[in-house]
Design a protein around this motif. Sequence first.
Motif, PDB file in Angstrom:
ATOM      1  N   ASP A   1       2.997   6.449  -2.376  1.00  0.00           N
ATOM      2  CA  ASP A   1       4.211   7.168  -2.785  1.00  0.00           C
ATOM      3  C   ASP A   1       4.228   7.445  -4.287  1.00  0.00           C
ATOM      4  OD1 ASP A   1       5.012   7.098  -0.182  1.00  0.00           O
ATOM      5  OD2 ASP A   1       6.435   5.436  -0.421  1.00  0.00           O
ATOM      6  N   THR A   2       3.675   6.512  -5.073  1.00  0.00           N
ATOM      7  CA  THR A   2       3.740   6.623  -6.534  1.00  0.00           C
ATOM      8  C   THR A   2       2.591   7.454  -7.103  1.00  0.00           C
ATOM      9  OG1 THR A   2       4.793   4.439  -6.615  1.00  0.00           O
ATOM     10  CG2 THR A   2       3.889   5.321  -8.686  1.00  0.00           C
ATOM     11  N   TYR A   3       1.388   7.193  -6.610  1.00  0.00           N
ATOM     12  CA  TYR A   3       0.211   7.817  -7.218  1.00  0.00           C
ATOM     13  C   TYR A   3      -0.447   8.879  -6.332  1.00  0.00           C
ATOM     14  CZ  TYR A   3       0.761   3.754 -10.215  1.00  0.00           C
ATOM     15  OH  TYR A   3       1.276   2.799 -11.052  1.00  0.00           O
ATOM     16  N   GLY A   4      -0.030   8.993  -5.083  1.00  0.00           N
ATOM     17  CA  GLY A   4      -0.598  10.003  -4.190  1.00  0.00           C
ATOM     18  C   GLY A   4      -1.666   9.436  -3.277  1.00  0.00           C
TER      19      GLY A   4
ATOM     20  N   PHE B   1       0.817  -1.212   0.000  1.00  0.00           N
ATOM     21  CA  PHE B   1       0.000   0.000   0.000  1.00  0.00           C
ATOM     22  C   PHE B   1       0.852   1.264   0.000  1.00  0.00           C
ATOM     23  CE2 PHE B   1      -2.410   3.313   2.292  1.00  0.00           C
ATOM     24  CZ  PHE B   1      -3.476   3.451   1.415  1.00  0.00           C
ATOM     25  N   LYS B   2       1.971   1.247   0.704  1.00  0.00           N
ATOM     26  CA  LYS B   2       2.837   2.429   0.776  1.00  0.00           C
ATOM     27  C   LYS B   2       3.322   2.830  -0.619  1.00  0.00           C
ATOM     28  CE  LYS B   2       6.857   4.283   3.215  1.00  0.00           C
ATOM     29  NZ  LYS B   2       7.494   4.836   2.033  1.00  0.00           N
ATOM     30  N   THR B   3       3.592   1.836  -1.454  1.00  0.00           N
ATOM     31  CA  THR B   3       4.048   2.123  -2.817  1.00  0.00           C
ATOM     32  C   THR B   3       2.983   2.871  -3.601  1.00  0.00           C
ATOM     33  OG1 THR B   3       5.407   0.119  -2.772  1.00  0.00           O
ATOM     34  CG2 THR B   3       4.915   1.078  -4.937  1.00  0.00           C
TER      35      THR B   3
END
Length: 475
Positions: free
Chosen positions: A369-372, A364-366
């Motif tokens: 971090d990637t899409y907001g 989920f963190k990705t």
Amino acid sequence: MRVDHNRVIRDVTVRLPMASTAAEACQWTVTALARYAPATITVLLQVADRLRCVAATGAWQVFSTVPPKTGIVGRVYASGAGATVPDVAEDPDYLPVRPDVTSEVCVPVLDPAGRPLGVLDLQWSGPVELGPWRETAERVAAHLGARIMALGGPPAESRSEKLLRHAAALTAAPTAADLSTAAIRAAREVSTLGAAVLVLADGSGPRLSEPADSPGELESRIRAALTEAGGPALGLMISRAHRHGAGYTLGEAGHPPTEEYRPLADAGGRTLVAVPVGPPEGGGVLLVADERLLRPDPTTVNLMELLAGQAWTCLDRLSTLARLREQASSDPLTGLRHTGAFEQRIARATPGRTALLAIDVDGFKTVNDTYGHQAGDRLLVGLARALEAALRQGDELYRTGGDEFVAVIEVNRPEEAVRIAERLTEAARRTGRTISVGIALPRSGELPKQTLQRADQALYAAKRQGRDAVRLSAA
């Protein structure tokens, strides 16, 4: 000064036969007694569920009404036995009416059959021989009780008093259904008309509230007619009441009703009071009807308007409290219940039967971090709906952290919990994401937080074995 008590009784009772009302008999009794007794004198009679002051001499404070069994007067009325109180400071039931009162004599006012109608109360602020006054008060009260019954009994409760009593019941109603029932009961009694129906609008349209007690024949016919007429007709009634205000309608021969009121006329209503309830949007209408053809009575309409206002205020308060409770126990993003409600639920967990499924979104963190964070929020909402749909009826899903969920389910054996967890992982895959699930069943004597810790440990084990997995905690 020595008092001739026989003269007191004679002078007090000589005019009683001329009294034309119970209130008049009480006032004459008090006025005559006051010529001989330098006391605060009060007659209270039972009206509905309270003792109401009907006559009194001047004092700093005279209680208008007294709840049953309250004070010395309530104690005397409830027991039917008089009381002599030499020192009111020593009696815990004393209701203070002035600061200098020292002693009190209170006797029941009885009907000829010995049933209490109320009380005669005398309070002194100086030295007095209480024994003779107790006997005099009892004899006077006996004459007063006989005259009151000859005049038809204690004064009836006024309609405004009825409304006040019912207003207290509305305020105390614990649920909207209870409140609607109380409002219908109040409308019948205060209006003195034969039928009352409350129509309220909600998300699914106008609806009839449940009847109060056993509805009479007219009310049953009206309810059946309105049910058959359906939502559009109910909506028209609400709209008319809010557009034009409270109305008093007569069903005289040769004067057909407007279309929205035809079901009431067909059911036998000849007099109708229609009062708007609440705001035009989301409110309703209170309908009070009778088979008799009664001429317009502004007092009845005014009382129904007051009742409708009080009912809506109480309904709105209950709705606000329910909304606040929901907000306090629900996650604003997903709508799932959150930590507080979850802790209450697991405190009721049954050892060996209630399974806790700790759920974590993989990676989920990705996403954040990637899409907001907005993309992360959309992911959580979609996943919450998918997991809810995969659970059985009665299973419960909570959001306990950012991307952390817990399902609480009832199972017969651990393998059943594993199958439910696997359904959850499959549901997550259909959204394009994966989850890891750890399962624990409460042990006998284990604290809820310890069960949750074991579920979390099983979850971490599932993460370590590659994610998108289910792991059962050791029994």
